[in-house]
Each structure stands twice: as structure tokens, then as C-alpha cells.
Design an enzyme around this catalytic site. Structure first.
Site, mmCIF file in Angstrom:
data_model
loop_
_atom_site.group_PDB
_atom_site.id
_atom_site.type_symbol
_atom_site.label_atom_id
_atom_site.label_comp_id
_atom_site.label_asym_id
_atom_site.label_seq_id
_atom_site.Cartn_x
_atom_site.Cartn_y
_atom_site.Cartn_z
ATOM 1 N N ARG A 1 -6.298 2.457 -11.211
ATOM 2 C CA ARG A 1 -5.611 1.731 -10.132
ATOM 3 C C ARG A 1 -5.792 0.223 -10.185
ATOM 4 O O ARG A 1 -4.848 -0.531 -9.940
ATOM 5 C CB ARG A 1 -6.079 2.257 -8.768
ATOM 6 N N ARG B 1 -10.730 26.602 -18.381
ATOM 7 C CA ARG B 1 -11.146 27.726 -17.535
ATOM 8 C C ARG B 1 -10.045 28.198 -16.595
ATOM 9 O O ARG B 1 -10.104 29.310 -16.074
ATOM 10 C CB ARG B 1 -12.403 27.361 -16.749
ATOM 11 N N HIS C 1 -4.322 12.487 7.380
ATOM 12 C CA HIS C 1 -5.189 11.334 7.646
ATOM 13 C C HIS C 1 -4.584 10.516 8.783
ATOM 14 O O HIS C 1 -3.357 10.356 8.869
ATOM 15 C CB HIS C 1 -5.294 10.422 6.421
ATOM 16 N N ASN D 1 -1.868 13.620 3.857
ATOM 17 C CA ASN D 1 -2.502 13.034 2.675
ATOM 18 C C ASN D 1 -2.177 13.786 1.386
ATOM 19 O O ASN D 1 -2.245 13.215 0.296
ATOM 20 C CB ASN D 1 -4.018 12.979 2.856
ATOM 21 N N CYS E 1 -4.843 7.713 -0.965
ATOM 22 C CA CYS E 1 -4.030 8.299 0.103
ATOM 23 C C CYS E 1 -4.052 7.460 1.379
ATOM 24 O O CYS E 1 -3.002 7.249 2.014
ATOM 25 C CB CYS E 1 -4.488 9.725 0.393
#
Length: 343
Positions: free
Chosen positions: A100, A39, A243, A316, A131
Site C-alpha cells: 500500500r 492445504r 465497521h 468491511n 477497510c
């Protein structure tokens, strides 16, 4: 000649930041390809100040001949396309949470554990940490080298950009609407975010912690030291970018504030801004657009035998995502780990 680089999720906030960071740092790329969902195919995104890239369809893209893929399309999309890209010879640096904690996928912050990058050969994938974890371990690493860290207690104050563009739009619209007494429309968060703090990021787990809080604990142990205990409270705050974290660290042995200051001043990727006066500290607004992780308010924690407390701030979207991914790519080049060398 250089490396052929694909940016997956190129129309998102992190993907655009990856493109910007690649250009700013002069990464040796012979070609940069912007990829996104069907899209979004056909849209245009900027690469550097002069180049415009037309977004291609990820679903039909052949990664053969692509050296590096910087992925930030969402975990479910990475789960499908990252292994496909790796199988076609592309080294994937994935910014999502999907890979991760898999034991055969290295989880890397270049200032902290660059040696782990070599483990990518098993799967062809390197994971970019969360982050909030990234900025914290950058600050913890030089302190851990002085005295081993036993326990970390951290409260985060995380900006809405960590939840994507729609979340940023929600903060903007709620803030604007408050001045004309419009009822806040809540879609991206569980409660209104404008003029509010929400102690809830990601899904709740059975033990009462959220997945974001679990990530900080598990990822810190994988990156820095498996023996470090971490307890986190993750809070979403009405800030667009950046952050911040209030971090309390307990060490196994003695460490002085002066020792910590000296180590933090010399640490790569980190800036100590710690004047004990009004405004002598860094806030999210100060850190937005900056590459460094900032530490302020460093002080002794008198409630434990060997403790320090500090305030930690980072952008972040940059160090917490795009910059760290590009630095991993740079480290692959520096260590000569790619299949070919740039001429």
C-alpha cells in the site's frame, strides 16, 4: 470471450466475498480461477448461484494468460506471489497491507482517485486500501471538494470479521459460552471480545499508536491529499460484520451543514441517512451486505472555526475489501488499461 480472473485466498472471508461480488456485478470474465494454499487445494467454493469452483494450489499456479488477479491471502503470501503473478503478465489487485505505501504502487478507491490506477504499469500491482480508510475517504472526498480538509480526528468501531473467520468464530463461541458460564477462550484477541471493546488493532508502534491507526493516517494522505493530518483511535467491537467511525473534520475555510448534505447526497458510492430522530441513522447491522458507505449524524463541530462531525458506516467485507477490488478491476476495463479487450 472476456477476461481470465484469478481470486487468490478464495477460501477466506474476503476471497469468498470477491467471488460473490464478481458474479453479482456480472464482471466480464471468461474464466474465474479460485486459488489458495496447498492445504486448501481441492476444496470447493461457490461462484454465483450455480457454479462451483475447485480450489487450485497457489504455489504451483502459472499466471501466464491470466488478466487480473484479486489477491487476499495475507500480506506475507502476497509479498511472494503478487510480484510473480505481475511478472507473468497478470494485473494484481492486492487487498493486503504489503504494497500500500510503496511509492510506485497506486493505492486506489475508485470513487476518490480513479486517475491513480494508471500507475500500475510500473509494478503490475494496484493496492486496495485498508477497510477503515476506504469508507472514510469515500465520505471525505465530496467535502474536501467544497473546502480543503486540514485535520481529521476519527475513532473506529471495527467488526471482528476484519480479523478473519477465526476471529468471528471466537466472538460466536465466547458469546455462546457466556450463557452457560464458560470461561472465555482468548486466542485471536488480547482480551475477551464478547460484550467488550478492545482499543487495539494490529501491532503497537513506538509512538503508542497501533499500525491500524497509522494506516488510516498514511493511506488517507496518499489517496486524498498529502497535507491532511489524521489522528485515529481504532477499536475492535463485538460485531460480526460492518465497521463504523465517529469522524471529526476541520476545514481550512467555511462549510455549512447544508452544503455538506448536498455534496454527500450526490457523491458516488455513498448514501446520506440523517434524520434527527430515534433510529434516523445507520448502524452496522443496517450496512451489512450493502455496497454503499453510509453517513449519518452530520452536524457542525463548534469547537473549531470550520468543523463538521459525522457517523460513517460500511460493510468491511464488501466496500472495505471485495467490492473495492472488483470496482478497481471494472475501472481497468473502463479505462482500457488491460492488455486485451473483452469481445
Amino acid at each position: 470471450m472476456g477476461y481470465r480472473v484469478a481470486v487468490v485466498g478464495a477460501t477466506g472471508a474476503v476471497g469468498r466475498e470477491m467471488l460473490k461480488t464478481l458474479a453479482e456485478r456480472g464482471f466480464p470474465a471468461s474464466e474465474v480461477i479460485a486459488l489458495a494454499s496447498g492445504r486448501s487445494a481441492g476444496q470447493q467454493v461457490s461462484f454465483g448461484e450455480k457454479q462451483i469452483l475447485t480450489v487450485k494450489n497457489l504455489d504451483t499456479f502459472d499466471f501466464t494468460g491470466t488478466d487480473i488477479g484479486l489477491f487476499s491471502p495475507g500480506a506475507s503470501v502476497s509479498a511472494i506471489h503478487a510480484p510473480r503473478a505481475a511478472a507473468q503478465g497478470c494485473v494484481v489487485i492486492d487487498n493486503t497491507s504489503h504494497f500500500r505505501m510503496e511509492p510506485d504502487v497506486p493505492l486506489v478507491v475508485p470513487e476518490v482517485n480513479p486517475q491513480a490506477i494508471k500507475g500500475f504499469r510500473k509494478r503490475g500491482i494496484i493496492a486496495n486500501p485498508n477497510c477503515s480508510t476506504i469508507q472514510m475517504v469515500v465520505a471525505l472526498k465530496p467535502l474536501h471538494a467544497i473546502s480543503r480538509i486540514r485535520r481529521v480526528v476519527v475513532a473506529t468501531y471495527q467488526s471482528v470479521s476484519g480479523a478473519g473467520k477465526e476471529a468471528m468464530d471466537e466472538l460466536f463461541n465466547q458469546t455462546k459460552g457466556s450463557f452457560v458460564h464458560d470461561a472465555p477462550v482468548v486466542e485471536q484477541f488480547t482480551k475477551p471480545i464478547a460484550f467488550n471493546c478492545i482499543p487495539h488493532i494490529d501491532k503497537f508502534m513506538e509512538d503508542g499508536f497501533t499500525k491500524e491507526e497509522w494506516k488510516m493516517a498514511a493511506e488517507t494522505r496518499k489517496i486524498l491529499d498529502p497535507d491532511i493530518a489524521v489522528v485515529a483511535t481504532a477499536v475492535r467491537v463485538p460485531v460480526f460484520v460492518g465497521h463504523s467511525e465517529a469522524v471529526h473534520v476541520e476545514f481550512e475555510g467555511p462549510i455549512t451543514v447544508a452544503q455538506a448534505q448536498a455534496a454527500l447526497r450526490d457523491a458516488p458510492g455513498l448514501q446520506l441517512v440523517d434524520r434527527r430522530e430515534d433510529g434516523g441513522y445507520v448502524t452496522q447491522l443496517d450496512a451489512a451486505g450493502e455496497d454503499a458507505v453510509f453517513v449519518s449524524r452530520l452536524r457542525k463541530d463548534p469547537t473549531v472555526p470550520h468543523g463538521l462531525a459525522f457517523w460513517c458506516v460500511g460493510d468491511n467485507l464488501r466496500k472495505g475489501a471485495a467490492l473495492n477490488a472488483v470496482q478497481i478491476a471494472e475501472e481497468l476495463v473502463r479505462q482500457g488499461l488491460l492488455a486485451k479487450a473483452a469481445a
